[in-house]
Write an enzyme that holds these catalytic residues in place. Structure first.
Site, PDB file in Angstrom:
ATOM      1  N   HIS A 144     -77.916  69.943   6.552  1.00 37.37           N
ATOM      2  CA  HIS A 144     -77.511  69.565   7.904  1.00 37.37           C
ATOM      3  C   HIS A 144     -76.052  69.217   8.080  1.00 37.37           C
ATOM      4  CE1 HIS A 144     -81.788  69.723   8.482  1.00 37.37           C
ATOM      5  NE2 HIS A 144     -81.509  69.853   9.764  1.00 37.37           N
TER       6      HIS A 144
ATOM      7  N   GLY B 160     -43.416  87.564  11.288  1.00 39.81           N
ATOM      8  CA  GLY B 160     -43.269  87.311  12.720  1.00 39.81           C
ATOM      9  C   GLY B 160     -42.477  88.423  13.398  1.00 39.81           C
TER      10      GLY B 160
ATOM     11  N   ASP C 267     -47.361  80.356  15.211  1.00 40.93           N
ATOM     12  CA  ASP C 267     -47.069  80.078  16.626  1.00 40.93           C
ATOM     13  C   ASP C 267     -47.971  80.819  17.612  1.00 40.93           C
ATOM     14  OD1 ASP C 267     -45.000  78.626  15.559  1.00 40.93           O
ATOM     15  OD2 ASP C 267     -43.545  80.241  15.776  1.00 40.93           O
TER      16      ASP C 267
ATOM     17  N   VAL D 210     -46.296  70.003   8.138  1.00 38.27           N
ATOM     18  CA  VAL D 210     -47.727  69.810   7.876  1.00 38.27           C
ATOM     19  C   VAL D 210     -48.520  70.919   8.569  1.00 38.27           C
ATOM     20  CG1 VAL D 210     -49.667  68.317   8.505  1.00 38.27           C
ATOM     21  CG2 VAL D 210     -47.577  67.327   7.595  1.00 38.27           C
TER      22      VAL D 210
HETATM   23  P1  ADP Z   1     -40.060  85.869  11.562  1.00 42.43           P
HETATM   24  O1  ADP Z   1     -40.449  87.175  10.970  1.00 42.43           O
HETATM   25  O2  ADP Z   1     -41.015  84.805  11.185  1.00 42.43           O
HETATM   26  O3  ADP Z   1     -39.796  85.996  13.034  1.00 42.43           O
HETATM   27  P2  ADP Z   1     -37.185  85.843  11.029  1.00 42.43           P
HETATM   28  O4  ADP Z   1     -36.814  86.137  12.424  1.00 42.43           O
HETATM   29  O5  ADP Z   1     -36.419  84.819  10.302  1.00 42.43           O
HETATM   30  O6  ADP Z   1     -38.709  85.402  10.863  1.00 42.43           O
HETATM   31  O7  ADP Z   1     -37.098  87.208  10.204  1.00 42.43           O
HETATM   32  C1  ADP Z   1     -37.376  87.259   8.840  1.00 42.43           C
HETATM   33  C2  ADP Z   1     -36.467  88.272   8.157  1.00 42.43           C
HETATM   34  O8  ADP Z   1     -36.654  89.571   8.754  1.00 42.43           O
HETATM   35  C3  ADP Z   1     -34.985  87.999   8.308  1.00 42.43           C
HETATM   36  O9  ADP Z   1     -34.534  87.077   7.382  1.00 42.43           O
HETATM   37  C4  ADP Z   1     -34.397  89.369   8.073  1.00 42.43           C
HETATM   38  O10 ADP Z   1     -34.361  89.661   6.706  1.00 42.43           O
HETATM   39  C5  ADP Z   1     -35.421  90.292   8.709  1.00 42.43           C
HETATM   40  N1  ADP Z   1     -34.982  90.621  10.089  1.00 42.43           N
HETATM   41  C6  ADP Z   1     -35.206  89.928  11.219  1.00 42.43           C
HETATM   42  N2  ADP Z   1     -34.636  90.541  12.277  1.00 42.43           N
HETATM   43  C7  ADP Z   1     -34.030  91.637  11.805  1.00 42.43           C
HETATM   44  C8  ADP Z   1     -33.250  92.688  12.386  1.00 42.43           C
HETATM   45  N3  ADP Z   1     -33.008  92.728  13.703  1.00 42.43           N
HETATM   46  N4  ADP Z   1     -32.783  93.659  11.564  1.00 42.43           N
HETATM   47  C9  ADP Z   1     -33.030  93.636  10.258  1.00 42.43           C
HETATM   48  N5  ADP Z   1     -33.745  92.673   9.651  1.00 42.43           N
HETATM   49  C10 ADP Z   1     -34.245  91.686  10.399  1.00 42.43           C
END
Ligand code: ADP
Length: 746
Positions: free
Chosen positions: A652, A106, A154, A288
């Site tokens: 079908h 994400g 999402d 889920v």
């Molecule tokens: P998503 O990728 O689903 O948005 P998270 O925001 O929890 O999930 O980010 C997943 C992982 O990515 C974090 O646990 C961290 O290791 C790394 N990460 C997120 N933001 C940063 C950041 N600003 N700097 C360094 N690593 C980050």
């Protein structure tokens, strides 16, 4: 230049389709002769190094396409948020000579990746100073190239119309709400359903659209009233009075009022119970939504994005900025990673600042338009006509074979037309009904519950009018005062519409707007990348093949599955891509004896080397002589007792089933556009006759005049079929090993 070397990891929340992406990255890299590592447990594994970073071969990603979650694991890593953590991660990559990182995650994960890249040169300097790597090693891997794939249920990333996992989550949500709706209707009960989505209302909005829920609350567009609770109760009451038996309120987890106060499901429950004086049940769908087998769409999206990620790595220059793989207008492209992340953050900031206008604008036009359409569809009664407005009588019908989503389209057309102050007539059984005068007026509640049901409630037929039929049709049109026709259906419907359009000079009654909405599981309609119904059929096939595969591994078996599509290979190719079938037979490519000799050889070779399952998919009209029976007989005869052969003709069931969320959304959007078209054109002296669809990004209209030019008459399919390009990817993914290795072995 040193040879590229890739590492792939999945990070943040898991999403169905991540496995498809990882598999595609690994196989495409190997095909291109590039070493590839998988990093287990996301960024945490990157820091741990050691066995967390494993070199991959062709078979290490076998059999994972249909699995939910991510087999290489994901984690949230606090360590990676520290510079020290990232320095260790850099060392682990340099030691393995990795210079390109594909991150599936994400916006958090992609932000982390980008930071890692920016710091890379200084991290290497630190490592050299600490004596952990040599200056030469640092010089050889002076840049780290990043490609981001958005894996998130999402669908919250700016710059891509879909993220990997969102479609599957919508499947889970619509299945749940469909199920809740039937129990709610039995008891005349109200349900509050809470869905995931963090700051993004996509899942809630689309789920409400797809299921015909009654109220929806999303973060980007809170109710504009201070007393929204009372408004909601009044709407639900009106719905009951109008004859609705179920009331469903869908609430996004990030929902809030216009002042930014979070709105919780139990608050709504309590309020509704007090006001409605009935039991109100809350269902929080929770995890889920993340789980289960990925939908056909997510498997193919993950695969195509993973393939593109490696292509992007190969084309990258050292100074290029990090890229994100995006889907825009049904095509895979790239976009600057950080710009997309920043825009995504800007939406969250706009919501926090209560600037909802900006939040909606940043989400894009189609999100806004969908929200507007939804608000009309959810009403319990149409708006009163505007005084003095022109009152039109518009008709809707279904033609061709039934396609899931036809009812959804009719429902939307009826309600949107009524809401604009017009009369909507339903024609039974397509052109046959128009000939026989089977026409009836539709009211608001006549289409209640139609959003979620498959088949065609109006009735459909394949009749294409000719000769004396025109006279009968003209009479029906005049008798009912029909001033515009929406045809929801397949190619026979297009041909019928074309006939009426051509006969305008002879029959003045035909001088009315007519529009075709593409609905056919075959996806063989011109001017439309994807027709309504095809996604549902694809999912039906993929689910069936998953089961067949499970049954087949017990024995050493090769299955030949026959799928529909007439002479259009879309369903065969896309289901082959989504199930990892090793061979797909298409009418477009034909079948010849030398192909079959080669296929038999491949099968024998595979089973000799321990393969337990063979899977081939054949389009129903791939070849006149080499039928499914004949192919099976040939394979069986040539199997040298290494394997058994079985056939499965899905038949079908592919036309049936409740429409998938994607088909429901698409049907609704298309219908909205068609109603606009009819209303606009009916006011003109020479109204147009058109067919519509999504083509490489936009909703396009073509004049019916163009129909013969765009259709391959002999084969009854569009002359240009965008998905034929996907064959390259399908072939690559399903090979038993990289093609250079196959060549070496020969
Ligand atoms: P998503 O990728 O689903 O948005 P998270 O925001 O929890 O999930 O980010 C997943 C992982 O990515 C974090 O646990 C961290 O290791 C790394 N990460 C997120 N933001 C940063 C950041 N600003 N700097 C360094 N690593 C980050």
């Amino acid at each position: 230049m040193t040879k590229k070397c890739i590492a792939v990891l999945t990070s943040g929340g898991d999403a169905p389709g991540m496995n498809a992406a990882a598999r595609a990255v690994v196989r495409t890299a190997l095909e291109r002769g590039i070493r590839v590592f998988a990093v287990y447990e996301g960024y945490q594994g990157l820091i741990e190094g050691d066995t967390y970073i494993r070199e991959m071969n062709w078979d290490s990603v076998g059999g994972i396409l249909g699995l939910g979650g991510t087999i290489i694991g994901t984690a949230r890593s606090d360590g990676f948020r520290t510079r020290e953590g990232r320095r260790i991660a850099a060392r682990n990559l340099v030691e393995r000579e990795v210079d390109s990182l594909v991150v599936v995650g994400g916006d958090g994960s992609l932000t982390g990746a980008n930071l890692f890249r920016q710091e890379w040169p200084s991290l290497l300097t630190d490592l050299v100073e600490l004596g952990e790597i040599t200056a030469e090693a640092a010089a050889q891997r002076a840049n780290l190239f990043i490609v981001g794939l958005v894996g998130s249920i999402d669908n919250d990333m700016h710059g891509t119309s879909m993220t990997i996992g969102a479609d599957t989550a919508l499947h889970r949500i619509t299945e749940a709400i469909d199920a809740i709706a039937s129990t709610a209707a039995s008891h005349q009960r109200t349900f509050v359903v809470k869905v995931m989505g963090r700051n993004c209302g996509y899942l809630a909005l689309m789920a409400a659209l797809a299921t015909g829920a009654e109220w929806v609350l999303i973060p980007e567009n809170p109710p504009e009233w201070d007393n929204w609770e009372e408004k909601m109760v009044a709407d639900l009451r009106r719905g009951r009075q109008a004859g609705r038996r179920d009331s469903i309120v869908v609430i996004a987890e990030g929902a809030r009022d216009k002042h930014g106060n979070p709105i919780g499901s139990s608050y709504i429950q309590k309020f509704l119970e007090e006001e409605l004086r009935e039991e109100v049940r809350v269902t929080v769908l929770g995890h889920v939504q993340r789980g289960g087998a990925p939908s056909a769409f997510d498997r193919n999206l993950g695969t195509m994005m993973g393939y593109e990620a490696v292509q992007t790595v190969l084309a990258a220059q050292p100074e290029d900025e990090s890229q994100m793989i995006a889907l825009r207008g049904n095509r895979i492209t790239t976009a600057p990673l950080m710009k997309c992340v920043e825009q995504t953050r800007a939406i969250a900031a706009a919501i926090d600042a209560h600037d909802y206008e900006r939040a909606m604008t940043l989400r894009g036009d189609s999100f806004r338009e969908t929200f507007r359409t939804l608000r009309t569809l959810l009403r319990s009664l149409p708006h009163a006509p505007t005084p003095g407005q022109k009152h039109l009588r518009l008709a809707v019908m279904n033609c061709g074979a039934p396609a899931p989503g036809m009812n959804t389209a009719v429902r939307a057309a009826v309600r949107l037309g009524l809401d604009r102050g017009h009369t909507i007539l339903g024609i039974a059984n397509g052109f046959k009904g128009l000939i026989d005068g089977e026409v009836q007026e539709m009211d608001w509640m006549s289409v209640n519950g139609w959003a979620a049901t498959g088949g065609s409630n109006l009735g459909t037929s394949r009749e294409v009018p000719s000769g004396r039929d025109f006279y009968a049709i003209a009479r029906t049109l005049e008798k009912y005062g029909i001033q515009g026709i929406l045809m929801v259906g397949g190619l026979s419907g297009y041909q019928g519409a074309y006939q009426l359009f051509r006969e305008r000079e002879n029959y003045p009654a035909f001088n009315i707007p007519i529009i075709c909405l593409p609905a056919s599981i075959n996806n063989n309609l011109p001017g439309s990348d994807l027709s309504v119904g095809a996604d549902t059929a694809l999912n039906v096939i993929v689910e069936a093949v998953d089961k067949i595969k499970q049954a087949a591994v017990a024995q050493r078996r090769c299955y030949l599955v026959e799928v529909m599509g007439r002479k259009c290979g879309y369903l065969a190719l896309m289901s082959g891509l989504a199930t990892g079938a090793e061979r797909v037979y298409l009418h477009e490519e034909g079948i010849c004896l030398s192909d079959l000799v080669n296929d038999v050889e491949q099968l024998r070779l595979g089973f000799e080397h321990g393969k337990r399952l063979g899977l081939m998919i054949r389009n129903e009209e791939a070849h006149q002589v080499y039928s499914t029976n004949v192919l099976c007989a040939i394979f069986e005869a040539e199997s040298s007792d290494l394997f058994e052969v079985r056939q499965s003709i899905l038949g079908h069931i592919q036309q049936g089933g409740n429409p998938s969320p994607f088909d429901r959304i698409q049907a609704t959007r298309f219908a909205a556009r068609c109603i606009d078209f009819l209303i606009e054109q009916a006011q003109l002296a020479e109204p147009a006759g058109s067919f519509m669809g999504l083509e490489a990004g936009g909703l396009n209209l073509h004049s019916l005049e163009e129909l013969p030019k765009l259709v391959d008459k002999e084969n009854q399919r569009p002359k240009r079929q965008w998905w034929m390009d996907v064959r390259t990817i399908a072939k690559l993914m399903s090979q038993p090993m990289p093609s250079w290795q196959i060549e070496q072995g020969k």
